[in-house]
Design a protein around this motif. Structure first.
Motif, mmCIF file in Angstrom:
data_model
loop_
_atom_site.group_PDB
_atom_site.id
_atom_site.type_symbol
_atom_site.label_atom_id
_atom_site.label_comp_id
_atom_site.label_asym_id
_atom_site.label_seq_id
_atom_site.Cartn_x
_atom_site.Cartn_y
_atom_site.Cartn_z
ATOM 1 N N THR A 123 65.336 36.773 20.868
ATOM 2 C CA THR A 123 64.259 37.264 21.731
ATOM 3 C C THR A 123 63.497 38.391 21.051
ATOM 4 N N HIS A 124 64.238 39.294 20.422
ATOM 5 C CA HIS A 124 63.607 40.417 19.733
ATOM 6 C C HIS A 124 62.680 39.918 18.613
ATOM 7 N N LEU A 125 63.170 38.997 17.784
ATOM 8 C CA LEU A 125 62.347 38.472 16.696
ATOM 9 C C LEU A 125 61.108 37.747 17.221
ATOM 10 N N GLU A 126 61.305 36.911 18.217
ATOM 11 C CA GLU A 126 60.162 36.176 18.773
ATOM 12 C C GLU A 126 59.118 37.137 19.321
ATOM 13 N N ASN A 127 59.555 38.186 20.022
ATOM 14 C CA ASN A 127 58.607 39.173 20.550
ATOM 15 C C ASN A 127 57.869 39.887 19.430
ATOM 16 N N ARG A 128 58.587 40.218 18.347
ATOM 17 C CA ARG A 128 57.931 40.895 17.223
ATOM 18 C C ARG A 128 56.902 39.987 16.572
ATOM 19 N N PHE A 129 57.214 38.702 16.455
ATOM 20 C CA PHE A 129 56.265 37.764 15.858
ATOM 21 C C PHE A 129 55.018 37.634 16.734
ATOM 22 N N ARG A 130 55.226 37.578 18.035
ATOM 23 C CA ARG A 130 54.073 37.452 18.942
ATOM 24 C C ARG A 130 53.228 38.723 18.914
ATOM 25 N N GLU A 131 53.876 39.864 18.850
ATOM 26 C CA GLU A 131 53.135 41.118 18.733
ATOM 27 C C GLU A 131 52.331 41.161 17.437
ATOM 28 N N HIS A 132 52.921 40.612 16.383
ATOM 29 C CA HIS A 132 52.265 40.570 15.073
ATOM 30 C C HIS A 132 51.095 39.592 15.059
ATOM 31 N N GLY A 133 51.132 38.617 15.935
ATOM 32 C CA GLY A 133 50.070 37.617 16.002
ATOM 33 C C GLY A 133 50.362 36.357 15.223
ATOM 34 N N SER A 134 51.462 36.343 14.480
ATOM 35 C CA SER A 134 51.855 35.165 13.695
ATOM 36 C C SER A 134 53.255 35.392 13.142
ATOM 37 N N VAL A 135 53.808 34.346 12.543
ATOM 38 C CA VAL A 135 55.102 34.481 11.887
ATOM 39 C C VAL A 135 54.857 34.920 10.453
ATOM 40 N N PRO A 136 55.363 36.082 10.053
ATOM 41 C CA PRO A 136 55.163 36.549 8.677
ATOM 42 C C PRO A 136 56.010 35.730 7.710
ATOM 43 N N GLN A 137 55.624 35.736 6.448
ATOM 44 C CA GLN A 137 56.462 35.063 5.463
ATOM 45 C C GLN A 137 57.744 35.844 5.207
ATOM 46 N N ILE A 138 57.692 37.151 5.454
ATOM 47 C CA ILE A 138 58.865 37.993 5.250
ATOM 48 C C ILE A 138 59.045 38.908 6.453
ATOM 49 N N ALA A 139 60.257 38.942 6.986
ATOM 50 C CA ALA A 139 60.613 39.883 8.051
ATOM 51 C C ALA A 139 61.921 40.541 7.641
#
Length: 310
Positions: free
Chosen positions: A258-274
């Motif tokens: 849930t935390h990762l998905e929320n961070r990706f949505r806040e970012h606006g996309s899935v980064p190549q590196i997290a």
């Protein structure tokens, strides 16, 4: 490649075993050898060998299989009391064969004589060659290639976390971690060498699958990932040479997915590196994402080459 049909194993290994088992059970129930021969469609001489234990052939995997034993007992009772005829017995045996082909002894034998099937979760006998089976095979093959590519990267052992690493890829529209293929037991660095303990399987990893499921929930095109140790040089190389913006996330959280998905949505996309920098009892880790597991692995190889100046 050794091309062997499951039906060959049924004829060569299963059928002699079951005939010998049935002959012995029918003899115990008082049938004569000639009566048994008539029931089984073999000669009286063959029955004599079966009953004496000198019939040869067969396989102990079937003799010791509880489902096979139960079916043979049921057929023997039915034939001995005339409650079953040949049609009924055949129906019982065909049902048993289908069951034993579904990850049972026949499937085990098939993987022995065709090693190419190992690690594929082969369900051809049960499901046939349908699109879902093809998709599963493609994902498993991709993860297997990614793991081998990862092991071949120069100096990669220095970037494997103490807890190990893993590489994975999910099926399209995954439901949960059972739709994510990864390496069972994780990948470890030992003495500067990469050890891959087994071929990839579905449902084999919780951690990398959590990251993949979070990513694909935001961007369905992102289906592959792997984890390495967090390294400042790699993060700097990603930004300087490739223009890749890395996304930092919190290591100390309860619901990772849930935390990762929320961070990706806040970012606006899935980064190549997290990545995260660790916390008490949590080793720093970096996830590298790609459309496939191979894509993610190749990005790691490119970043290591750039950061080391090779």
């Amino acid at each position: 490649m050794s091309l062997v049909l499951p039906s060959e194993l049924v004829v060569d290994r299963f059928l002699p075993t079951v005939r010998a088992m049935l002959a012995a059970r029918l003899a115990e129930r008082g049938l004569t050898q000639q009566e048994i021969a008539t029931q089984l469609g073999v000669t009286q001489a063959a029955v004599s060998k079966y009953v004496s234990g000198n019939g040869g052939g067969g396989d102990d995997r079937f003799r010791d299989d509880p489902e096979t034993v139960a079916t043979v007992e049921r057929i023997a009772d039915g034939l001995a009391t005339d409650e079953m005829d040949g049609y009924d017995a055949l129906a019982e045996l065909l049902s048993l064969v289908r069951s034993l082909e579904n990850r049972g002894p026949i499937c085990e034998l098939h993987e022995e004589v065709m090693p190419e099937l190992r690690g594929l979760g082969c369900d051809l006998c049960v499901r046939g060659l349908d699109p879902d089976v093809r998709a599963e095979r493609d994902v498993l093959a991709n993860v297997r290639t990614a793991a081998r590519t990862f092991a071949s990267i120069s100096g990669i052992a220095d970037y494997v976390p103490n807890v190990g690493t893993n590489v994975g890829m999910c099926l399209p529209n995954p439901r949960d971690e059972t739709d994510v293929a990864a390496v069972p037991g994780r990948i470890y660095a030992m003495g500067g060498r990469i050890e891959i303990p087994a071929n990839p399987e579905f449902g084999a990893s919780k951690h990398v699958s959590t990251a993949i499921l979070a990513a694909t929930a935001v961007d369905p095109e992102i289906r592959g990932a792997l984890n390495i140790a967090t390294d400042e040089d790699i993060l700097a190389a990603a930004k300087a040479a490739s223009g890749i913006e890395s996304l930092e996330f919190d290591a100390d959280y309860e619901e990772r997915g849930t935390h990762l998905e929320n961070r990706f949505r806040e970012h606006g996309s899935v980064p190549q590196i997290a990545y995260h920098c660790g916390a008490f009892g949590i080793e720093p880790a970096t996830y590298v994402f790609g459309t496939t597991a191979v894509d993610a692995t190749e990005l790691v190889a490119d970043l290591l080459s750039t950061s080391s100046g090779n």
